[in-house]
Scaffold this active site. Structure first.
Site, short mmCIF file in Angstrom:
data_model
loop_
_atom_site.label_atom_id
_atom_site.label_comp_id
_atom_site.label_asym_id
_atom_site.label_seq_id
_atom_site.Cartn_x
_atom_site.Cartn_y
_atom_site.Cartn_z
N GLY A 101 3.21 -4.07 -5.11
CA GLY A 101 3.23 -4.85 -3.87
C GLY A 101 2.14 -4.46 -2.90
O GLY A 101 1.40 -3.50 -3.12
N ASP A 286 -2.72 -5.51 -11.43
CA ASP A 286 -2.45 -5.87 -10.03
C ASP A 286 -3.76 -6.12 -9.28
O ASP A 286 -3.73 -6.61 -8.15
CB ASP A 286 -1.64 -4.79 -9.33
CG ASP A 286 -2.26 -3.41 -9.46
OD1 ASP A 286 -2.50 -2.98 -10.61
OD2 ASP A 286 -2.53 -2.76 -8.43
P1 AMP Z 1 -5.04 -0.05 -5.53
O1 AMP Z 1 -5.31 0.95 -6.61
O2 AMP Z 1 -5.84 0.18 -4.26
O3 AMP Z 1 -5.14 -1.46 -6.01
O4 AMP Z 1 -3.55 0.20 -5.05
C1 AMP Z 1 -2.45 0.24 -5.92
C2 AMP Z 1 -1.19 0.14 -5.13
O5 AMP Z 1 -1.09 1.21 -4.19
C3 AMP Z 1 -1.03 -1.14 -4.34
O6 AMP Z 1 0.32 -1.49 -4.35
C4 AMP Z 1 -1.47 -0.71 -2.96
O7 AMP Z 1 -0.93 -1.53 -1.94
C5 AMP Z 1 -0.93 0.69 -2.88
N1 AMP Z 1 -1.68 1.53 -1.92
C6 AMP Z 1 -2.92 2.02 -2.05
N2 AMP Z 1 -3.28 2.73 -0.96
C7 AMP Z 1 -2.23 2.70 -0.11
C8 AMP Z 1 -1.98 3.24 1.20
N3 AMP Z 1 -2.86 3.99 1.85
N4 AMP Z 1 -0.77 2.97 1.75
C9 AMP Z 1 0.14 2.23 1.11
N5 AMP Z 1 -0.03 1.70 -0.10
C10 AMP Z 1 -1.20 1.93 -0.72
MG MG Z 2 -4.77 -3.22 -5.65
#
Ligand code: AMP
Ligand code: MG
Length: 534
Positions: A101, A286
């Site tokens: 999410g 995702d």
């Molecule tokens: P990503 O690898 O950046 O695509 O992130 C993978 C998941 O981790 C996604 O669900 C992001 O929304 C969540 N996510 C990454 N960084 C953060 C953060 N600083 N705070 C909350 N959720 C995060």
């Molecule tokens: Mg992402």
């Protein structure tokens, strides 16, 4: 501020989380949760995309107003906005990760521009959501600059991508352990407003499928076709998804066409990445857009010396799953995951297999097109694919800069082929010496091929210049702009954005931004490798 028109279809048409309290949770049977951006201390606009602003109807005065920074920093809402975080899952590094999410992305609303086009406005780094898991929902300035600049650079390179309206400094500090080595430090925070017709991902479909929520999956697929692929539906537009369903519009054939389109769009986008030397770095499902857009700029990187085995992502250093040369096959793997998720919509597997075959065909077509354009040929013949593959092998052994080589190659005199136009592309003299005979032999083959091609030298040069950029967002360039911005000077970001608006033009006076990676940047964090910490 101009009045924007919002049509928040995702919220209106699809089921949401009945729970509106804060707090991390598993959300079943729903595709979104309402959540407001968390206020920031002192929002300040550092940069914006004038093209995106214009498209949405913001003139220079609106962009410069304190209200603009307040809205796109997360401190205020415009009339019609209805913020939410989307629910989705994903396969990360080859494994099913369950619910993910929007952990730090908050959609403000779906703006409909004067020309009828739809633009979902989404803040990244806007504070915690029900999907934040263990993290804070915030983003640091360095990763926000990278996302902001690269979204726009990709667009101007002609690569399908989500866009970026604005980059706002929050005035708050965010604590990150950049190398995951027990040395956290406070860094300046920022918020980027991303813009796309749709932020649906493969993982948006995988999550309900993984939970056996077949009806929710079907509703989402119908919605996506209705909103994001209306050309697949017969008859006049304007009917709601419910009305279309009642009329029996969502046949298996429509679902099959839809999946095939997703496969084709994905193939085209990945082929563009290979053309310009972009490595996404985290191709989890995702992070795969249902529209085939490049999405989620994290530890991405640009190829300097040509190396199909290079990955910018330190988290991926071991398996190098997301290395440059593997992107086509990883994209296909991700599409197979999507096909599995969508299988409840089909009686048998054949339509999905047909879609996957379309990926292979579309990728091959795009690769041949790239070959012809990059080499300046009127058309790609079978032998040309081999010609370019042999070149790639030589570029790797001789450690040759991808961007500078192809740009220089446009200046080759086919009557007297020599390495001189590509002089600037070499990183290592010894390697160059060793490879010189083989490179000259290759140039001889290429020159022979050119003499058999109908294009005039001038037309060839133009064709090559339109496919081989002079300017790409090299990792070290972005890092230099970041270093300055962290000291309070955002002019480097603004300058880079401006250069990247015309990546195929010579832009005299800006030679410094077209140089190969300097030696100091070879092993520097941010220039040669990046962590996921952002
Ligand atoms: P990503 O690898 O950046 O695509 O992130 C993978 C998941 O981790 C996604 O669900 C992001 O929304 C969540 N996510 C990454 N960084 C953060 C953060 N600083 N705070 C909350 N959720 C995060
Ligand atoms: Mg992402």
């Amino acid at each position: 501020m101009p009045a924007l028109h919002f049509d928040n279809a995702f919220l209106r048409e699809l089921p949401g989380d009945p729970d509106t309290a804060p707090g991390v949770r598993q959300v079943h049977g729903a595709l979104w949760s309402r959540v407001e951006p968390a206020p920031v201390a002192a929002p300040r606009l550092l940069a914006h995309s004038r093209e995106v602003a214009q498209r949405l109807g913001f003139d220079a005065a609106a962009v410069a107003s304190p209200e603009f920074a307040a809205v796109f920093g997360g401190n205020a809402l415009l009339p019609g906005m209805a913020p939410f975080a989307a629910n989705y899952g994903g396969h990360q590094f080859g494994h099913w990760a369950g619910q993910l999410g929007d952990g730090r992305a908050i959609t403000l609303g779906e703006a409909v521009a004067a020309d009828g086009s739809r633009h979902e406005l989404q803040l990244k780094g806007a504070g915690p959501t029900p999907y934040s898991r263990h993290a804070d929902g915030r983003a640091v300035l360095r990763s926000s600059i990278r996302e902001f600049l690269c979204s726009e650079a990709m667009r101007h390179l002609g690569v399908p991508t989500t866009r970026a309206l604005s980059l706002v400094a929050t005035g708050d500090q965010v604590v990150r352990d950049m190398f995951y080595d027990g040395h956290p430090r406070a860094e300046p925070g920022a918020v980027v407003c991303r813009v796309a017709p749709s932020f649906l991902r493969f993982g948006s479909f995988e999550l309900p499928a993984s939970r056996g929520e077949a009806e929710l999956l079907r509703q989402l697929a119908e919605f996506c076709i209705w909103r994001d692929f209306p050309e697949l539906l017969p008859g006049p537009a304007g009917k709601s998804p419910d009305a279309l369903r009642a009329a029996g519009a969502f046949t298996e054939a429509v679902f099959g066409d839809w999946f095939a389109r997703v496969c084709e769009r994905t193939a085209v986008t990945v082929a563009h990445w290979m053309r310009v030397g972009f490595v996404h770095g985290v191709l989890n499902t995702d992070n795969m857009s249902i529209l085939g857009l490049t999405i989620d700029y994290g530890p991405y990187g640009w190829i300097d010396d040509y190396d199909p085995d290079w990955t910018p992502n330190t988290t991926d250093a071991q398996g190098r799953r997301y290395r440059f040369g593997w992107q086509p096959k990883v994209a296909h793997w991700n599409l197979v995951r999507l096909a599995h998720a969508l299988s409840p919509l089909f009686a048998g597997a054949q339509p999905l297999q047909d879609g996957l075959d379309r990926f292979a065909a579309a990728y091959e077509r795009a690769e041949r097109e790239n070959t012809a354009r990059k080499l300046g040929l009127a058309e790609c013949r079978d032998g040309d694919v081999e010609l370019v593959q042999d070149l790639h092998g030589l570029m790797k052994t001789a450690e040759i800069d991808m961007t500078l080589w192809f740009r220089g190659l446009a200046d080759l005199d086919a009557r007297a082929p020599a390495l001189a136009p590509m002089d600037a592309a070499f990183y290592d003299d010894a390697r160059r010496r060793d490879a010189e005979p083989a490179l000259l032999a290759w140039l001889g083959r290429y020159a022979t091929r050119l003499r058999d091609d109908p294009l005039s030298p001038r037309a060839r040069r133009e064709r090559m210049h339109a496919a081989n950029p002079r300017f790409v967002l090299r990792n070290y360039l972005a890092q230099q702009a970041i270093d300055r911005a962290e000291q309070g000077d955002e002019s480097g970001v603004v300058e880079l954005l401006d250069v990247m608006r015309r990546p195929y033009d010579e832009q005299p006076g800006r030679e410094a931004l077209a140089q190969k990676r300097p030696d100091w940047a070879r092993e520097r964090a941010g220039c040669s490798m990046l962590s996921c910490s952002s």
